[in-house]
Scaffold this motif. Structure first.
Motif, PDB file in Angstrom:
ATOM      1  N   LEU A 136      29.389  22.174   3.458  1.00 28.95           N
ATOM      2  CA  LEU A 136      29.711  23.364   2.668  1.00 28.95           C
ATOM      3  C   LEU A 136      30.092  24.509   3.607  1.00 28.95           C
ATOM      4  CD1 LEU A 136      29.739  24.261  -0.316  1.00 28.95           C
ATOM      5  CD2 LEU A 136      27.459  25.160   0.026  1.00 28.95           C
ATOM      6  N   HIS A 137      31.337  24.924   3.532  1.00 27.91           N
ATOM      7  CA  HIS A 137      31.833  25.930   4.475  1.00 27.91           C
ATOM      8  C   HIS A 137      31.595  27.338   3.945  1.00 27.91           C
ATOM      9  CE1 HIS A 137      33.861  23.128   7.330  1.00 27.91           C
ATOM     10  NE2 HIS A 137      33.689  22.344   6.281  1.00 27.91           N
ATOM     11  N   ASP A 138      30.326  27.727   3.925  1.00 29.25           N
ATOM     12  CA  ASP A 138      29.987  29.015   3.322  1.00 29.25           C
ATOM     13  C   ASP A 138      30.238  30.195   4.268  1.00 29.25           C
ATOM     14  OD1 ASP A 138      27.965  28.360   5.003  1.00 29.25           O
ATOM     15  OD2 ASP A 138      26.345  28.632   3.551  1.00 29.25           O
ATOM     16  N   ASP A 139      30.701  29.907   5.470  1.00 28.87           N
ATOM     17  CA  ASP A 139      31.103  31.012   6.351  1.00 28.87           C
ATOM     18  C   ASP A 139      32.478  31.551   5.943  1.00 28.87           C
ATOM     19  OD1 ASP A 139      32.552  28.774   7.012  1.00 28.87           O
ATOM     20  OD2 ASP A 139      32.000  28.754   9.133  1.00 28.87           O
ATOM     21  N   LEU A 140      33.141  30.827   5.044  1.00 29.57           N
ATOM     22  CA  LEU A 140      34.465  31.217   4.548  1.00 29.57           C
ATOM     23  C   LEU A 140      35.461  31.477   5.679  1.00 29.57           C
ATOM     24  CD1 LEU A 140      33.562  33.389   1.417  1.00 29.57           C
ATOM     25  CD2 LEU A 140      33.845  30.910   1.605  1.00 29.57           C
ATOM     26  N   ILE A 141      35.503  30.523   6.584  1.00 27.68           N
ATOM     27  CA  ILE A 141      36.512  30.516   7.648  1.00 27.68           C
ATOM     28  C   ILE A 141      37.628  29.573   7.183  1.00 27.68           C
ATOM     29  CG2 ILE A 141      36.979  29.901  10.065  1.00 27.68           C
ATOM     30  CD1 ILE A 141      35.009  32.179   9.919  1.00 27.68           C
ATOM     31  N   CYS A 142      38.850  29.996   7.355  1.00 24.98           N
ATOM     32  CA  CYS A 142      39.981  29.197   6.901  1.00 24.98           C
ATOM     33  C   CYS A 142      40.067  27.890   7.696  1.00 24.98           C
ATOM     34  CB  CYS A 142      41.271  29.992   7.052  1.00 24.98           C
ATOM     35  SG  CYS A 142      42.741  29.043   6.625  1.00 24.98           S
ATOM     36  N   PHE A 143      40.169  26.781   6.988  1.00 27.35           N
ATOM     37  CA  PHE A 143      40.207  25.480   7.673  1.00 27.35           C
ATOM     38  C   PHE A 143      41.497  25.326   8.480  1.00 27.35           C
ATOM     39  CE2 PHE A 143      43.185  24.226   4.507  1.00 27.35           C
ATOM     40  CZ  PHE A 143      43.866  23.142   5.052  1.00 27.35           C
ATOM     41  N   ASN A 144      42.511  26.052   8.085  1.00 20.28           N
ATOM     42  CA  ASN A 144      43.816  25.890   8.727  1.00 20.28           C
ATOM     43  C   ASN A 144      43.956  26.754   9.980  1.00 20.28           C
ATOM     44  OD1 ASN A 144      46.589  25.002   8.904  1.00 20.28           O
ATOM     45  ND2 ASN A 144      47.122  27.064   8.205  1.00 20.28           N
ATOM     46  N   CYS A 145      43.804  28.080   9.807  1.00 24.17           N
ATOM     47  CA  CYS A 145      44.037  28.981  10.951  1.00 24.17           C
ATOM     48  C   CYS A 145      42.744  29.405  11.648  1.00 24.17           C
ATOM     49  CB  CYS A 145      44.830  30.200  10.505  1.00 24.17           C
ATOM     50  SG  CYS A 145      43.890  31.285   9.435  1.00 24.17           S
ATOM     51  N   GLU A 173      38.123  34.749  -6.503  1.00 18.50           N
ATOM     52  CA  GLU A 173      37.425  35.907  -5.938  1.00 18.50           C
ATOM     53  C   GLU A 173      36.488  35.426  -4.819  1.00 18.50           C
ATOM     54  OE1 GLU A 173      37.189  39.164  -6.289  1.00 18.50           O
ATOM     55  OE2 GLU A 173      38.785  39.363  -7.784  1.00 18.50           O
ATOM     56  N   ARG A 174      36.582  36.089  -3.688  1.00 19.96           N
ATOM     57  CA  ARG A 174      35.761  35.700  -2.543  1.00 19.96           C
ATOM     58  C   ARG A 174      34.272  35.709  -2.896  1.00 19.96           C
ATOM     59  NH1 ARG A 174      33.208  37.709   1.754  1.00 19.96           N
ATOM     60  NH2 ARG A 174      33.596  36.795   3.800  1.00 19.96           N
ATOM     61  N   LEU A 175      33.872  36.764  -3.609  1.00 19.88           N
ATOM     62  CA  LEU A 175      32.464  36.925  -3.965  1.00 19.88           C
ATOM     63  C   LEU A 175      31.988  35.809  -4.906  1.00 19.88           C
ATOM     64  CD1 LEU A 175      30.441  39.129  -3.125  1.00 19.88           C
ATOM     65  CD2 LEU A 175      30.777  40.165  -5.381  1.00 19.88           C
ATOM     66  N   HIS A 176      32.892  35.392  -5.797  1.00 19.32           N
ATOM     67  CA  HIS A 176      32.528  34.340  -6.750  1.00 19.32           C
ATOM     68  C   HIS A 176      32.316  32.999  -6.034  1.00 19.32           C
ATOM     69  CE1 HIS A 176      34.667  36.697 -10.214  1.00 19.32           C
ATOM     70  NE2 HIS A 176      33.672  37.362  -9.647  1.00 19.32           N
ATOM     71  N   VAL A 177      33.152  32.757  -5.033  1.00 13.89           N
ATOM     72  CA  VAL A 177      33.012  31.524  -4.256  1.00 13.89           C
ATOM     73  C   VAL A 177      31.715  31.570  -3.459  1.00 13.89           C
ATOM     74  CG1 VAL A 177      34.011  30.133  -2.388  1.00 13.89           C
ATOM     75  CG2 VAL A 177      35.492  31.104  -4.150  1.00 13.89           C
ATOM     76  N   LYS A 178      31.404  32.750  -2.942  1.00 10.79           N
ATOM     77  CA  LYS A 178      30.151  32.918  -2.203  1.00 10.79           C
ATOM     78  C   LYS A 178      28.945  32.612  -3.096  1.00 10.79           C
ATOM     79  CE  LYS A 178      29.210  35.425   1.887  1.00 10.79           C
ATOM     80  NZ  LYS A 178      29.408  34.235   2.631  1.00 10.79           N
ATOM     81  N   THR A 179      29.009  33.088  -4.346  1.00  5.27           N
ATOM     82  CA  THR A 179      27.924  32.831  -5.304  1.00  5.27           C
ATOM     83  C   THR A 179      27.778  31.327  -5.549  1.00  5.27           C
ATOM     84  OG1 THR A 179      28.459  34.911  -6.388  1.00  5.27           O
ATOM     85  CG2 THR A 179      27.022  33.415  -7.593  1.00  5.27           C
ATOM     86  N   LEU A 180      28.902  30.662  -5.688  1.00  5.96           N
ATOM     87  CA  LEU A 180      28.859  29.210  -5.897  1.00  5.96           C
ATOM     88  C   LEU A 180      28.240  28.513  -4.678  1.00  5.96           C
ATOM     89  CD1 LEU A 180      29.592  26.577  -7.388  1.00  5.96           C
ATOM     90  CD2 LEU A 180      31.847  26.692  -6.333  1.00  5.96           C
ATOM     91  N   PHE A 181      28.665  28.899  -3.507  1.00 10.23           N
ATOM     92  CA  PHE A 181      28.214  28.229  -2.293  1.00 10.23           C
ATOM     93  C   PHE A 181      26.749  28.554  -1.959  1.00 10.23           C
ATOM     94  CE2 PHE A 181      32.577  27.458  -0.035  1.00 10.23           C
ATOM     95  CZ  PHE A 181      32.946  26.643  -1.089  1.00 10.23           C
ATOM     96  N   GLU A 182      26.334  29.779  -2.272  1.00 12.67           N
ATOM     97  CA  GLU A 182      24.985  30.179  -1.872  1.00 12.67           C
ATOM     98  C   GLU A 182      23.953  29.909  -2.953  1.00 12.67           C
ATOM     99  OE1 GLU A 182      25.458  34.198  -0.525  1.00 12.67           O
ATOM    100  OE2 GLU A 182      26.544  33.551   1.275  1.00 12.67           O
ATOM    101  N   GLU A 183      24.352  30.108  -4.218  1.00 14.31           N
ATOM    102  CA  GLU A 183      23.380  29.943  -5.306  1.00 14.31           C
ATOM    103  C   GLU A 183      23.677  28.717  -6.160  1.00 14.31           C
ATOM    104  OE1 GLU A 183      23.172  33.743  -7.358  1.00 14.31           O
ATOM    105  OE2 GLU A 183      23.475  34.727  -5.416  1.00 14.31           O
TER     106      GLU A 183
END
Ligand SMILES: [Zn+2]
Length: 205
Positions: A136-145, A173-183
């Motif tokens: 789970l890439h919850d650091d939200l770093i782009c896999f490409n660049c 939304e970045r925040l929504h993805v964070k919620t999914l990944f963290e909670e």
């Protein structure tokens, strides 16, 4: 023994090769055709016996009892369940022994599958699976660049985050993805976004 049927292949007329996810293993069993057998379907939870067989190289599936849940007869919910459980087969089919995590995860999903949009349940479970497997890439770093994603976040297969200009997929939304990944919650997403996440998940675990 109990488990979930994660794949069925028809062989030689009416015989079946059935793959079952149990508490701690993936079992591939053979079922010879017999009129008195109970009907089985992909996704069913069953109680069963595995018997060494002289007739085939793989053990025989015997004494099958369907452990039904009320939503088994709801077409839409059952179809979503089958699509979801098939992903487990594709992901785990070559592994004999598995952690109890997978069975427990399916159990917890099955318990609430009738209570809300099953696609939400599946997506939330999938984020737990990615966490469990350390993917789970919850650091939200782009896999490409490999740069941090500040805005225009998109997700590709295995919920890998990317910039929109790096992957050209729908943005979330970045925040929504964070919620999914963290909670492990889809509460921030609307139904349309859930549908998109569902489709990304169906590309494969
Ligand atoms: Zn990028």
């Amino acid at each position: 023994m109990q488990g979930y049927i994660i794949n069925i292949t028809r062989v030689k007329d009416e015989d079946l090769i059935v793959v079952i996810l149990t508490h701690d293993s993936i079992k591939t069993l053979y079922r010879f055709y017999g009129a008195r057998h109970s009907t089985i379907h992909l996704g069913y939870k069953i109680d069963f016996e595995s018997l060494a067989s002289l007739k085939s190289t793989i053990p025989q599936l015997r004494s099958v009892l369907h452990l039904g849940t009320p939503w088994n007869i709801h077409r839409e919910r059952m179809l979503a369940w089958q699509a979801f459980i098939r992903l487990f087969y594709l992901h785990l089919k070559d592994i004999a022994l598995i952690d109890t995590f997978y069975f427990d995860l399916l159990e917890s999903c099955a318990d609430i599958w009738h209570k809300q949009n099953p696609k939400r349940i599946a997506i939330e479970a999938y984020s737990k699976l990615l966490r469990f497997e350390g993917r789970l890439h919850d650091d939200l770093i782009c896999f490409n660049c490999e740069e941090p994603i500040k805005e225009d976040l998109t997700l590709i297969r295995a919920f890998l985050p990317a910039h929109k200009h790096c992957a050209w997929n729908q943005t979330f939304e970045r925040l929504h993805v964070k919620t999914l990944f963290e909670e492990h919650s889809t509460i921030a997403f609307d139904d349309e976004e859930v549908e998109s996440l569902w489709k990304i998940m169906l590309e494969g675990f």
